[in-house]
Design a protein around this motif. Sequence first.
Motif, PDB file in Angstrom:
ATOM      1  N   PHE A 273       0.841  -1.197   0.000  1.00  0.00           N
ATOM      2  CA  PHE A 273       0.000   0.000   0.000  1.00  0.00           C
ATOM      3  C   PHE A 273       0.873   1.243   0.000  1.00  0.00           C
ATOM      4  O   PHE A 273       1.909   1.278   0.642  1.00  0.00           O
ATOM      5  CB  PHE A 273      -0.882   0.042   1.263  1.00  0.00           C
ATOM      6  CG  PHE A 273      -1.525  -1.269   1.593  1.00  0.00           C
ATOM      7  CD1 PHE A 273      -2.587  -1.748   0.848  1.00  0.00           C
ATOM      8  CD2 PHE A 273      -1.059  -2.043   2.646  1.00  0.00           C
ATOM      9  CE1 PHE A 273      -3.176  -2.957   1.143  1.00  0.00           C
ATOM     10  CE2 PHE A 273      -1.637  -3.261   2.952  1.00  0.00           C
ATOM     11  CZ  PHE A 273      -2.710  -3.724   2.199  1.00  0.00           C
ATOM     12  N   SER A 274       0.420   2.292  -0.684  1.00  0.00           N
ATOM     13  CA  SER A 274       1.121   3.574  -0.606  1.00  0.00           C
ATOM     14  C   SER A 274       0.758   4.236   0.717  1.00  0.00           C
ATOM     15  O   SER A 274      -0.408   4.267   1.094  1.00  0.00           O
ATOM     16  CB  SER A 274       0.684   4.490  -1.750  1.00  0.00           C
ATOM     17  OG  SER A 274       1.175   3.990  -2.968  1.00  0.00           O
ATOM     18  N   ASP A 275       1.748   4.710   1.431  1.00  0.00           N
ATOM     19  CA  ASP A 275       1.482   5.361   2.708  1.00  0.00           C
ATOM     20  C   ASP A 275       1.494   6.873   2.508  1.00  0.00           C
ATOM     21  O   ASP A 275       2.533   7.519   2.591  1.00  0.00           O
ATOM     22  CB  ASP A 275       2.557   4.938   3.729  1.00  0.00           C
ATOM     23  CG  ASP A 275       2.277   5.498   5.118  1.00  0.00           C
ATOM     24  OD1 ASP A 275       1.294   6.252   5.256  1.00  0.00           O
ATOM     25  OD2 ASP A 275       3.038   5.191   6.050  1.00  0.00           O
ATOM     26  N   TYR A 276       0.318   7.429   2.215  1.00  0.00           N
ATOM     27  CA  TYR A 276       0.229   8.873   1.973  1.00  0.00           C
ATOM     28  C   TYR A 276       0.457   9.644   3.271  1.00  0.00           C
ATOM     29  O   TYR A 276       0.868  10.795   3.237  1.00  0.00           O
ATOM     30  CB  TYR A 276      -1.131   9.229   1.368  1.00  0.00           C
ATOM     31  CG  TYR A 276      -1.345   8.567   0.034  1.00  0.00           C
ATOM     32  CD1 TYR A 276      -0.628   8.982  -1.091  1.00  0.00           C
ATOM     33  CD2 TYR A 276      -2.219   7.485  -0.113  1.00  0.00           C
ATOM     34  CE1 TYR A 276      -0.789   8.358  -2.322  1.00  0.00           C
ATOM     35  CE2 TYR A 276      -2.384   6.855  -1.342  1.00  0.00           C
ATOM     36  CZ  TYR A 276      -1.664   7.299  -2.440  1.00  0.00           C
ATOM     37  OH  TYR A 276      -1.821   6.680  -3.653  1.00  0.00           O
ATOM     38  N   ARG A 277       0.183   8.993   4.397  1.00  0.00           N
ATOM     39  CA  ARG A 277       0.380   9.673   5.676  1.00  0.00           C
ATOM     40  C   ARG A 277       1.863   9.974   5.909  1.00  0.00           C
ATOM     41  O   ARG A 277       2.202  11.014   6.465  1.00  0.00           O
ATOM     42  CB  ARG A 277      -0.206   8.795   6.783  1.00  0.00           C
ATOM     43  CG  ARG A 277      -0.186   9.314   8.210  1.00  0.00           C
ATOM     44  CD  ARG A 277      -0.696  10.709   8.446  1.00  0.00           C
ATOM     45  NE  ARG A 277      -2.044  11.047   8.112  1.00  0.00           N
ATOM     46  CZ  ARG A 277      -3.005  11.353   8.985  1.00  0.00           C
ATOM     47  NH1 ARG A 277      -2.765  11.282  10.282  1.00  0.00           N
ATOM     48  NH2 ARG A 277      -4.183  11.749   8.578  1.00  0.00           N
ATOM     49  N   GLU A 278       2.747   9.104   5.452  1.00  0.00           N
ATOM     50  CA  GLU A 278       4.180   9.345   5.670  1.00  0.00           C
ATOM     51  C   GLU A 278       4.625  10.641   4.982  1.00  0.00           C
ATOM     52  O   GLU A 278       5.373  11.428   5.563  1.00  0.00           O
ATOM     53  CB  GLU A 278       5.037   8.184   5.162  1.00  0.00           C
ATOM     54  CG  GLU A 278       6.511   8.408   5.497  1.00  0.00           C
ATOM     55  CD  GLU A 278       7.449   7.363   4.922  1.00  0.00           C
ATOM     56  OE1 GLU A 278       8.578   7.285   5.416  1.00  0.00           O
ATOM     57  OE2 GLU A 278       7.068   6.655   3.990  1.00  0.00           O
ATOM     58  N   GLN A 279       4.173  10.863   3.742  1.00  0.00           N
ATOM     59  CA  GLN A 279       4.545  12.102   3.039  1.00  0.00           C
ATOM     60  C   GLN A 279       4.060  13.317   3.822  1.00  0.00           C
ATOM     61  O   GLN A 279       4.771  14.318   3.952  1.00  0.00           O
ATOM     62  CB  GLN A 279       3.916  12.130   1.644  1.00  0.00           C
ATOM     63  CG  GLN A 279       4.362  11.005   0.729  1.00  0.00           C
ATOM     64  CD  GLN A 279       3.524  10.968  -0.547  1.00  0.00           C
ATOM     65  OE1 GLN A 279       3.068  11.995  -1.034  1.00  0.00           O
ATOM     66  NE2 GLN A 279       3.318   9.775  -1.082  1.00  0.00           N
ATOM     67  N   LEU A 280       2.831  13.225   4.362  1.00  0.00           N
ATOM     68  CA  LEU A 280       2.268  14.326   5.145  1.00  0.00           C
ATOM     69  C   LEU A 280       3.087  14.552   6.417  1.00  0.00           C
ATOM     70  O   LEU A 280       3.387  15.693   6.781  1.00  0.00           O
ATOM     71  CB  LEU A 280       0.807  14.021   5.500  1.00  0.00           C
ATOM     72  CG  LEU A 280       0.116  15.042   6.414  1.00  0.00           C
ATOM     73  CD1 LEU A 280       0.017  16.397   5.729  1.00  0.00           C
ATOM     74  CD2 LEU A 280      -1.277  14.559   6.813  1.00  0.00           C
ATOM     75  N   VAL A 281       3.451  13.459   7.089  1.00  0.00           N
ATOM     76  CA  VAL A 281       4.226  13.559   8.340  1.00  0.00           C
ATOM     77  C   VAL A 281       5.579  14.229   8.066  1.00  0.00           C
ATOM     78  O   VAL A 281       6.029  15.088   8.830  1.00  0.00           O
ATOM     79  CB  VAL A 281       4.406  12.164   8.980  1.00  0.00           C
ATOM     80  CG1 VAL A 281       5.368  12.224  10.157  1.00  0.00           C
ATOM     81  CG2 VAL A 281       3.057  11.623   9.437  1.00  0.00           C
ATOM     82  N   GLU A 282       6.223  13.842   6.957  1.00  0.00           N
ATOM     83  CA  GLU A 282       7.522  14.453   6.616  1.00  0.00           C
ATOM     84  C   GLU A 282       7.383  15.956   6.418  1.00  0.00           C
ATOM     85  O   GLU A 282       8.186  16.738   6.934  1.00  0.00           O
ATOM     86  CB  GLU A 282       8.081  13.806   5.343  1.00  0.00           C
ATOM     87  CG  GLU A 282       8.585  12.400   5.563  1.00  0.00           C
ATOM     88  CD  GLU A 282       9.533  11.953   4.451  1.00  0.00           C
ATOM     89  OE1 GLU A 282      10.029  12.811   3.707  1.00  0.00           O
ATOM     90  OE2 GLU A 282       9.788  10.737   4.360  1.00  0.00           O
ATOM     91  N   GLN A 283       6.376  16.374   5.641  1.00  0.00           N
ATOM     92  CA  GLN A 283       6.184  17.811   5.413  1.00  0.00           C
ATOM     93  C   GLN A 283       5.821  18.513   6.720  1.00  0.00           C
ATOM     94  O   GLN A 283       6.275  19.628   6.997  1.00  0.00           O
ATOM     95  CB  GLN A 283       5.074  18.046   4.376  1.00  0.00           C
ATOM     96  CG  GLN A 283       5.417  17.570   2.974  1.00  0.00           C
ATOM     97  CD  GLN A 283       6.516  18.392   2.308  1.00  0.00           C
ATOM     98  OE1 GLN A 283       6.757  19.532   2.649  1.00  0.00           O
ATOM     99  NE2 GLN A 283       7.197  17.802   1.347  1.00  0.00           N
ATOM    100  N   ALA A 284       4.997  17.844   7.544  1.00  0.00           N
ATOM    101  CA  ALA A 284       4.546  18.451   8.807  1.00  0.00           C
ATOM    102  C   ALA A 284       5.723  18.702   9.752  1.00  0.00           C
ATOM    103  O   ALA A 284       5.847  19.787  10.337  1.00  0.00           O
ATOM    104  CB  ALA A 284       3.514  17.548   9.481  1.00  0.00           C
ATOM    105  N   VAL A 285       6.614  17.717   9.882  1.00  0.00           N
ATOM    106  CA  VAL A 285       7.735  17.887  10.817  1.00  0.00           C
ATOM    107  C   VAL A 285       8.701  18.948  10.287  1.00  0.00           C
ATOM    108  O   VAL A 285       9.284  19.727  11.054  1.00  0.00           O
ATOM    109  CB  VAL A 285       8.443  16.533  11.107  1.00  0.00           C
ATOM    110  CG1 VAL A 285       9.242  16.036   9.941  1.00  0.00           C
ATOM    111  CG2 VAL A 285       9.336  16.655  12.346  1.00  0.00           C
TER     112      VAL A 285
END
Length: 800
Positions: A273-285
């Motif tokens: 599965f693609s983890d779209y949350r990881e991309q968001l977490v990276e930008q957020a941090v």
Amino acid sequence: MGSTDSKLNFRKAVIQLTTKTQPVEATDDAFWDQFWADTTTTVQDVFALVPAAEIRAVREESPSNLATLCYKAVEKLVQGAESGCPTEREKQVVLNCTRILSRILPYIFEDQDWRGFFWSTVPGAGRAGTDELDDDDGARPLAESLLLAIADLLFCPDFTVHSHRRGPDSVENMQSIDSCEYIWEAGVGFAQSPPLNYIHDLNRTELLRLLLTCFSEAMYLPSSTDNSVLNPWVTFFCSTENRHALPLFTSLLNVVCAYDPVGYGIPYNHLLFSDYREQLVEQAVQILIVTLEHDGGVPHRPPSPSSIEEQETAGPENLFVNYLSRIHREEDFDFVLKGLARLLTNPLTQTYLPNSTKKIQFHQELLVLFWKLCDFNKKFLFFVLKSSDVLDILVPILFYLNDARADQSRVGLMHIGVFILLLLSGERNFGVRLNKPYSVHVPMDIPVFTGTHADLLIVVFHKIITTGHQRLQPLFDCLLTIVVNVSPYLKSLSMVAANKLLHLLEAFSTTWFLFSVAQNHHLVFFLLEAFNNIIQYQFDGNCNLVYAIIRKRNVFHQLVNLPSDSACIQKGLQRKRKTPDVISRTSSQETVSMEGSHPAVPAEPGTLKTSLVAIPAIDKLTEKSQVSEDGTMVSVQKTGASQAAPSEQSAVAGTSDTESNSGRDNEDVFYTEAEMERKRFSIASSTSSWAPTPEWVLSWKSKLPLQTIMRLLQVLVPQVEKICIDKGLTDESEILKFLQHGTLVGLLPVPHPILIRKYQANAGTAMWFRTYMWGVVYLRNVDPPIWYDTDVRLFEIQKM
């Protein structure tokens, strides 16, 4: 086929823009809509279809067209924020404008003449002269309109957040929306966890990428230690002008700390599965660490008549820093600490199936965030140190330090890890927590040992000093300062750790090492101070260290009898030329490394790295505090080197060459790494700049704190020798048993006060953090490569 046509039309529009010599009217919607209205391009498409050379060409040859493109794109975002993007078409327009601005902004920032463009109003840019932006007095600068639109769009129902309304009147009024009800994730200050929606995550990620690009103007300004000069984009976004500041800060923090990359623990789930949350977490941090860089001051804006008066007053308070500093509930601290520990530990996770669990890559950003939390919220720091949970942060940091020690592209990671440990070591509780037995056994290429977390720390530090690359030499002072700070609280060192400390003393006290660089003797002072602290305050449980000291007693006798005449100094220096290694590595007792560990390896050729400024000397980096009898700390007044107590000489006798700041009174001068390396080489090898003299040797030799150790040897060596002769002992366990039950009460000098060197923030470290943080952000954003090949000035990009 539609996607191909769409890209073709977009590319045609770009070519038209670059080839038009006449300005295109802002009212020519047919032309401008080609860029965002009828296209379905991804951000990667936009970066491929808008080449850097063409952006620069428009900037130089048709500046008014570039200005209008920026203005029109911002206008579309503002309209989307006002309407709430009820239709799919409007959502697509907002995303396309977001991607175009992310592509163009770095080229605006790299040109000094353009940098003020977004902070000006755009007269006459509106429709047929009727637009409100024509009214210069009431108009907002373009930057402010853009930032407020992004903030609104980040809380746009059915676009970036889950809508609370359902039914025919489901369009929510964007002006009256209470974004605190739409926080993205449960955690600090918010209990409900909204349903996961990958489309929302993708849209948030795109907007945060644009926001990060807006903030990146800092990359295009040369490094400066003037901390009152602020980033105007961050200053405005984190001010009361942004009505979403609190819910956005909370959303970013909660999204990061609630993220679990392993998910439900299904092996290889990250490949399925693609983890779209990881991309968001990276930008957020990344947004968090950039916004938390400053806590208020004067924003740097290109001078314009209207902003001169504004610059003279202090800038508004940074609300993100304010909110971070005011978190106080234990359950919030627990949520944040456990979240960060889970993510930092993730790359260490071992599984029986190779590559079966997802490994995150944003640990450097997490370390900076942890640093900011400890720096701005002292209650959080005390919470971290209140229990053994601090060890869940310590172990991954030691893993990263050990893993990166041979890789010159990760020298910044080494620094941030050491800085965090230096900060923690200034608190008594950290030293006490280190006595907890170490049983996790994360695979590291260090000797196998049985002992405590203190042993792990010492063994890893020894590995860094003896097998790390040369650019880590500036950190030796910091590493040994951490050991000194925790030493009064270490109840029982293992034999492995004790031998490592003695090996360091043996290596640092050779004549060639002591005489080759003006500050090398500091390292001996630090180690002697650590030994004294353990002997005076934790003698009972430290028979291993006492035994190691007795076995290596000749090292201490050699220090007492260190030659100081010119002939011996020259002889020592000649020995250095024959032995070029910084430390004699062969005499270290290396044993089998932990099972499952991998050796630290240098960077792959071609790896990109960003340069760093030099860190200040250890005496500038720390402030001395004395521990009083009731356990409280009293700051020690700084004195001249001549007045300082002998035990303090370890850090006050001049600035440290290891920091490349030697011989400089002006602290505002900073060096890139390449300059540091050249400077260090010239200092170490050039006899014209500095040469050891008998007077210089005597000036510090007389202050070596050897009294306690020499007294210990005087009392214990004859007793140990007698036991060995009387009982014919060759087994060290019997000697250890004797030492374990022995006592030196009344035989040692009066215990000295415990001296702790606490981390002290200053302009130099602030500049280092800014350079390091933006370097990490630059290198981590490669898809799309937002800043690649632009004229960045804050640091240099180097290939390994």
